[in-house]
Design a protein around this motif. Structure first.
Motif, short mmCIF file in Angstrom:
data_model
loop_
_atom_site.label_atom_id
_atom_site.label_comp_id
_atom_site.label_asym_id
_atom_site.label_seq_id
_atom_site.Cartn_x
_atom_site.Cartn_y
_atom_site.Cartn_z
N ILE A 309 0.90 -1.18 0.04
CA ILE A 309 0.01 0.14 -0.07
C ILE A 309 0.72 1.49 0.10
CG2 ILE A 309 -1.89 1.38 1.32
CD1 ILE A 309 -2.79 -1.33 -0.41
N ARG A 310 1.92 1.23 0.54
CA ARG A 310 2.80 2.37 0.67
C ARG A 310 3.14 2.88 -0.89
NH1 ARG A 310 3.04 6.49 3.22
NH2 ARG A 310 3.47 5.40 5.16
N ARG A 311 3.69 1.74 -1.72
CA ARG A 311 4.07 1.95 -3.02
C ARG A 311 2.57 2.58 -3.85
NH1 ARG A 311 5.61 -1.48 -7.28
NH2 ARG A 311 5.90 -0.01 -8.97
N TYR A 312 1.55 2.22 -3.41
CA TYR A 312 0.28 2.68 -4.11
C TYR A 312 0.12 3.90 -3.77
CZ TYR A 312 -0.59 -2.31 -5.10
OH TYR A 312 -0.70 -3.47 -5.64
N LEU A 313 0.30 4.30 -2.60
CA LEU A 313 0.17 6.06 -2.06
C LEU A 313 1.41 6.77 -2.84
CD1 LEU A 313 -0.69 5.42 1.65
CD2 LEU A 313 -2.32 5.61 -0.31
N GLU A 314 2.44 6.13 -2.78
CA GLU A 314 3.36 6.98 -3.32
C GLU A 314 3.26 7.23 -4.74
OE1 GLU A 314 7.13 5.05 -2.29
OE2 GLU A 314 7.04 6.15 -0.45
N ASN A 315 2.46 6.33 -5.58
CA ASN A 315 1.94 6.21 -6.87
C ASN A 315 0.73 7.25 -7.22
OD1 ASN A 315 3.99 4.94 -8.33
ND2 ASN A 315 2.80 3.19 -8.36
N HIS A 316 0.19 8.05 -6.07
CA HIS A 316 -0.99 8.69 -6.04
C HIS A 316 -2.19 7.70 -6.64
CE1 HIS A 316 1.45 12.01 -4.87
NE2 HIS A 316 2.46 11.85 -5.99
N MET A 317 -2.16 6.77 -6.34
CA MET A 317 -3.23 5.82 -6.75
C MET A 317 -4.46 6.04 -5.66
SD MET A 317 -0.93 2.73 -7.74
CE MET A 317 -2.12 1.20 -7.69
N HIS A 318 -5.75 5.67 -6.22
CA HIS A 318 -6.97 5.71 -5.16
C HIS A 318 -7.04 4.32 -4.44
CE1 HIS A 318 -9.13 9.01 -6.70
NE2 HIS A 318 -8.93 8.46 -8.13
N TYR A 347 5.40 -5.94 6.34
CA TYR A 347 5.82 -5.83 4.85
C TYR A 347 7.21 -5.06 5.00
CZ TYR A 347 5.74 -5.12 -0.08
OH TYR A 347 5.90 -4.99 -1.50
N TRP A 348 7.28 -4.17 5.76
CA TRP A 348 8.15 -3.25 6.06
C TRP A 348 9.54 -4.13 6.58
CZ3 TRP A 348 9.90 -0.60 10.92
CH2 TRP A 348 11.18 0.16 10.60
N ARG A 349 9.31 -4.83 7.71
CA ARG A 349 10.22 -5.64 8.35
C ARG A 349 10.58 -6.82 7.41
NH1 ARG A 349 13.28 -3.40 11.56
NH2 ARG A 349 11.98 -2.95 13.01
N LEU A 350 9.90 -7.34 6.83
CA LEU A 350 10.04 -8.85 6.15
C LEU A 350 10.27 -8.65 4.67
CD1 LEU A 350 7.69 -10.90 8.12
CD2 LEU A 350 9.96 -10.58 8.65
N VAL A 351 9.76 -7.68 3.94
CA VAL A 351 9.52 -7.85 2.54
C VAL A 351 10.55 -6.53 1.94
CG1 VAL A 351 8.19 -7.87 0.39
CG2 VAL A 351 7.45 -8.99 2.47
N ASP A 352 10.06 -5.41 2.36
CA ASP A 352 10.93 -4.11 1.70
C ASP A 352 10.95 -3.29 2.60
OD1 ASP A 352 11.58 -2.01 0.21
OD2 ASP A 352 9.46 -1.71 -0.92
N ASN A 353 12.39 -2.98 3.03
CA ASN A 353 12.76 -2.21 4.23
C ASN A 353 12.83 -0.80 3.71
OD1 ASN A 353 15.34 -1.91 2.97
ND2 ASN A 353 16.28 -3.03 4.31
N GLY A 354 12.29 -0.48 2.41
CA GLY A 354 12.21 1.05 2.05
C GLY A 354 10.63 1.26 1.80
#
Ligand code: GUN
Ligand code: FE
Length: 439
Positions: A309-318, A347-354
């Motif tokens: 979801i962080r990625r979707y928000l950074e992409n300005h998605m609904h 997700y942050w801890r286990l998948v993508d720390n960015g």
């Protein structure tokens, strides 16, 4: 039901104008004029002095919450059969239960319980899947209209990969029933609207999707479905649609993916889950303005994964939140807010720390304005918004030091306060119930 009233409500007000910023006011007034929010005020302005005031002093007032994705017929088995993954869960739990809605007396019993409970929840706006059964879908729409909530309800389309007692006999039969449904409900409701609902790609033949595209264009309907939820499901879609570049492409090929119509009309789409969307799929979701319904409880229960979801928000998605009853076990969207925060941490801890975890404020924004945008100006108490509000009494959560309003709301959410009953709910300028003043 008496609609579009004018009044003020008084209490400790909390909402988000932007996704990372609270607007709060203690002992303040939220003003509704013929259904439209006039904003929040420390003192009741002179021009509204003649409005009746509902006094909820000391209680929390928030916007009505938005559930972008739930299955009304699955409410009866929520919190059961949670040991399965999606495709087995559909076959063993979901389809046998949904088949029962061919029987209107069962549907009446189950939908009456559903509508009564959802009416008394903190949700003001919802997008609902019914089943393939036209008569039961109309009954659900009747029940939802009676609640006073605002909802989209879809008769499900499914003409393949389901047991005989749930699969529609052909694409033509499915399309005909959909047209009959639209005919039967035309002009019947003020608050309950139809939405096209192809269940998901495994349930719909290309012939059916082509027919739904024609219906969509004629009736100018939005669409709801499922997308890239679970790895087993995605593998099956690749098998069924070898020509699709990615899962969403199979909807887009038939204009059922939120694409803008070349003329004046747009057909917004909601896609639930989007857990495993590829780069190309994410780009199309964004370009087509598709609403992602984030369903964190369901994604956990059915071992689907964690949506980025962080990625979707950074992409300005609904993005909005969905309970996905009964993949999700509770209709509480306040619980979904907490779940969205919690899974984002994993997700942050286990998948993508960015991928920085969501804050409570951001997740609350998704539950209000994020999903609310699908309905128009919904999900805020700022001026010009459709007036919907929920009152929570957090006095039972006693504390030894002074808390801010957002702290109180966060604790109310994590303590599942709404599961024990909310005090009052207003939807689109109408009081649905008020337990505080009717005692
Ligand atoms: N995909 C197709 N149908 C369903 C359903 O009923 N629930 C969920 N979570 N996913 C689905
Ligand atoms: Fe679902």
């Amino acid at each position: 039901m008496n609609t579009k009233q004018s009044f003020a409500i008084k209490g400790d007000i909390c909402f988000c104008k932007m996704k990372d910023q609270w607007t709060t006011m203690k002992n303040a007034y939220a003003v509704c004029e013929t259904g439209i929010s006039q904003g929040v005020f420390a003192q009741l302005p002179e021009q509204y002095a003649h409005f009746p005031v509902y006094d909820f002093t000391g209680k929390l007032i928030i916007p009505g919450l938005v559930d972008l994705h739930m299955h009304a017929p699955q409410y009866a088995f929520r919190g059961m059969g949670m040991d399965l993954e999606l495709m087995d869960w559909l076959g063993q739990q979901t389809f046998p239960e949904e088949a029962k809605y061919a029987d209107l007396s069962y549907a009446d019993k189950a939908y009456t319980i559903f509508a009564d409970n959802i009416k008394h929840s903190a949700t003001s706006h919802a997008c609902l899947f019914a089943t393939q059964h036209r008569a039961a879908t109309e009954l659900l729409m009747d029940r939802m209209e009676q609640t006073g909530m605002i909802s989209f309800v879809g008769k499900v389309n499914m003409d393949r990969e389901a047991p005989d007692n749930l699969r529609e006999s052909s694409a033509e039969a499915s399309a005909q029933e959909t047209l009959r449904w639209l005919y039967e409900i035309a002009g019947k409701y003020q608050r309950t609207k139809p939405i096209l609902t192809p269940r998901f790609i495994p349930s719909c033949t290309p012939e059916l999707l082509a027919k739904l595209q024609i219906i969509q264009q004629e009736y100018k309907l939005p669409v709801q479905s499922h997308l890239s939820e679970n790895t087993g499901e995605i593998a099956f879609v690749h098998e069924l649609c070898p020509d699709a570049r990615f899962y969403g492409d199979a909807y887009d090929a038939y204009g059922l993916f939120g694409r803008q119509h070349p003329k004046e009309h747009t057909y917004p789409a909601i896609m639930a889950h989007c857990v495993h969307s590829t780069e190309e799929e994410i780009k199309l979701l964004r370009d087509n303005g598709v609403f992602v319904a984030h369903c964190p409880a369901s994604n956990t229960n059915l071992s689907s994964g964690i949506a980025p979801i962080r990625r979707y928000l950074e992409n300005h998605m609904h993005v909005g939140l969905g309970s996905d009853i009964a993949g999700g076990h509770t209709e509480s969207i306040l619980r979904a807010v907490c779940d969205a925060v919690q899974v984002s941490k994993l997700y942050w801890r286990l998948v993508d720390n960015g991928a920085v975890p969501l804050t409570f404020c951001e997740a609350f924004y998704l539950a209000t304005k994020g999903g609310g945008a699908f309905f128009g100006s919904v999900g805020s108490l700022e001026r010009g918004y459709d007036f919907s509000a929920v009152v929570l009494d957090d006095s039972s959560l006693r504390h030894p030091f002074a808390l801010t309003i957002p702290q109180r709301l966060e604790r109310a959410a994590y303590s599942a306060l709404d599961a024990y009953g909310i005090c009052a709910k207003f939807v689109s300028g109408t009081l649905l119930f008020d337990r505080t003043h009717s005692k």
